[in-house]
Design an enzyme around this catalytic site. Sequence first.
Site, mmCIF file in Angstrom:
data_model
loop_
_atom_site.group_PDB
_atom_site.id
_atom_site.type_symbol
_atom_site.label_atom_id
_atom_site.label_comp_id
_atom_site.label_asym_id
_atom_site.label_seq_id
_atom_site.Cartn_x
_atom_site.Cartn_y
_atom_site.Cartn_z
ATOM 1 N N ASP A 191 0.832 -1.208 0.000
ATOM 2 C CA ASP A 191 0.000 0.000 0.000
ATOM 3 C C ASP A 191 0.868 1.260 0.000
ATOM 4 O OD1 ASP A 191 -2.308 1.524 0.159
ATOM 5 O OD2 ASP A 191 -3.157 0.362 1.800
ATOM 6 N N ASP A 223 -10.619 2.129 -3.290
ATOM 7 C CA ASP A 223 -11.195 1.864 -1.969
ATOM 8 C C ASP A 223 -12.716 1.888 -2.033
ATOM 9 O OD1 ASP A 223 -8.942 1.384 -0.543
ATOM 10 O OD2 ASP A 223 -8.719 3.420 0.238
HETATM 11 C C1 GLA Z 1 -5.709 1.861 2.085
HETATM 12 C C2 GLA Z 1 -6.116 0.691 1.222
HETATM 13 C C3 GLA Z 1 -7.176 -0.124 1.929
HETATM 14 C C4 GLA Z 1 -6.652 -0.603 3.255
HETATM 15 C C5 GLA Z 1 -6.186 0.582 4.088
HETATM 16 C C6 GLA Z 1 -5.476 0.122 5.348
HETATM 17 O O1 GLA Z 1 -6.719 2.785 2.179
HETATM 18 O O2 GLA Z 1 -6.559 1.132 -0.030
HETATM 19 O O3 GLA Z 1 -7.581 -1.207 1.133
HETATM 20 O O4 GLA Z 1 -5.608 -1.504 3.048
HETATM 21 O O5 GLA Z 1 -5.288 1.402 3.366
HETATM 22 O O6 GLA Z 1 -5.018 1.184 6.099
#
Ligand code: GLA
Length: 673
Positions: A410, A480
């Site tokens: 990430d 997301d």
């Molecule tokens: C980001 C990712 C999510 C999740 C969060 C965790 O927003 O896109 O899928 O993994 O971080 O903090």
Amino acid sequence: MEFLRREYPDFGHGDFRTSSYEIVSSKAHTLSGIKYEKYECFKGRDRVFGMPHVRIGSEEEAETLIIHLYDSFLQIRMKIFYLLLEDYSAIVRKVSFENISNEPVKASKLMSFSIDLPSASYDLMFLKGAWSRERHVERVPLHKGIQSIGSTKGSSSHTFNPFVALLDKKTTEHQGEVYGFSLIYSGNFLALAEVDNFDITRVMMGIHTQGFSWVLKEGEVFYTPEALLVYNNEGLNGLSQEYHKIIERHIILEKYRNDVRPVLINNWEATYFNFDEDTMLTIASEARNLGFDLFVLDDGWFGKRNDDKTSLSEWTPNYDKLPNGISGLSKKVVDLGIQFGLWFEPEMVSEDTRLYNENPDFVLGHFNYPKSHGRNQFVLDFSNEAVVNEIFERMKRILNDSSVSYVKWDMNRSITEAYSQSLSKEHQGEFYHRYILGVYKLYEMLTNAFPHILFESCAGGGGRFDLGLLYYAPQTWTSDDTDAWERVKIQYGTSMIYPIKSMGSHVSAVPNHQVGRNTSLKMRHDTAIFGTYGYELDITTMSDEEKIEVRNNIEFFKTYQNLIHHGKFYRLLSPFDGEAASYMVISECQSKALVYYSHGLQVPNAPLSNLKLRGLDPAKKYRIHGAKSSHHGDELMNLGVLFTESYFEKDFIDNFLKPGDFKSLILEITEIK
Ligand code: GLA
């Protein structure tokens, strides 16, 4: 010069349009006189190190042309590279600059390519967005002057994707000429189209010029990122099909070309930071029973991480939550009969960590100025090799010690204070590019050390969905936003260049956590199967009926996984043009197809709609599961499928036809021999 169509234009000799490079020397400031010297041509391609690029399997797959240019006064050599892919109407371009003088030379602009097209009458298409609404499609007419998109966020970003297309005015999804341009790069980029007053359109792409400069010492060479230029005369959809094939064959690692991706369950939206070993094992065990292949533990497993304010860079288990560490948990999960995956955010650091406090020079920014927070965290200086090595060691320790077969990488904030304490003041302009080279370096170290691990890239959802990262990680978390109707738009836009098999897409809970919307489990499933399928909700709290539905959904996906991931993809109806969206995949031999159709808000008293399919064999007869009779391909493509009770069995269409928002259908189509 200003009347000419030029190949890699300089500035200062009568061409007043945007130049493709700028060199600043002590001898002649911005003047240069680069001239043609010679060319070379050979089968295959040149060797590339440390940068994602177009992969060539055998020499027969491509041919390279290199134009050598030389400035005898400045003693600079430039090469323009053209890689022609034999099976595609595609050219890969890049440029190299070499300083063969005995004093440093600075470049303040080095585009990957420039091309002058003989018309002013194009539309510009690009993918725009923001967090949770990435890659929405935008098409605008080009006007006289300059239009551009780009990123200065340190990543390719949610805002614009490193891709533009130029379309003939009459070009549609399925007809007409289109030129696609995309960068194989994950950092700051600029894509620019300039229409001059003599009706020539100049297009160029490369590393963004904002804050960029590169000092070449004696004997040093700089290579720009590669750009992939694709032409098609069967409309936007034809361009997408060409991109999908090229990416599958020439960008992603060969071992992922024909593999079967695991159906995964991710705990993020099920528990966020609030979990322990028992809750994880309960989810993993239930997942195993329902047919999932992989359980992924997301953020919150390390340091003291119970919220997003702490512990990034401390890649050691949070023993309060996980008394047996990742090693113990992962082995227990694997013993249940399901693979284990883990989340990391390698480029980040929290303020309360030893790394931050003991190595302030590892953090981006200048000590005289405040550093901006982004999601309560700071960015590590990946332009510094020592930082990359340190993070590699930390990740290696935990990966060596556990049974991990998948990693989600990430990156949850943009770069704001672009200052590296490891670079001298003359070299600060190199920071952004060196940063992304550091990211590539870590990807290379990890994928070499752990070749069995499948990587999924992510950046606050789809903030770094680009060809640079697909080179290392064959799938990307698309957004997301997991609401079915929002996802249709995001995945529709993403499909413009990226293959279905590269898009991470999950079924999540309702009301949806991003937009608060309720959609049926069916619609969430129907939408998520056009990607690398997974779930991101608490399956342990589902009713028995819902669990049966999930098990059936996974079985359904696995039946069609090969077709969805390797079939030819056609977009049929755009969610950006109205309340309905549709696309389909069809097998190479045109004997099997799967069609997705959904609508957003219910249109009152809507006209009868007929959905015209694509890619079928006109002479073949097909059966649509749920339809009352069979139909020939030409009928399905020219008259279309009618969503009526007379066309379909009542059981199949009844629920879909009842008034209501957010409905979907999947049509399974098979040839009748
Ligand atoms: C980001 C990712 C999510 C999740 C969060 C965790 O927003 O896109 O899928 O993994 O971080 O903090």
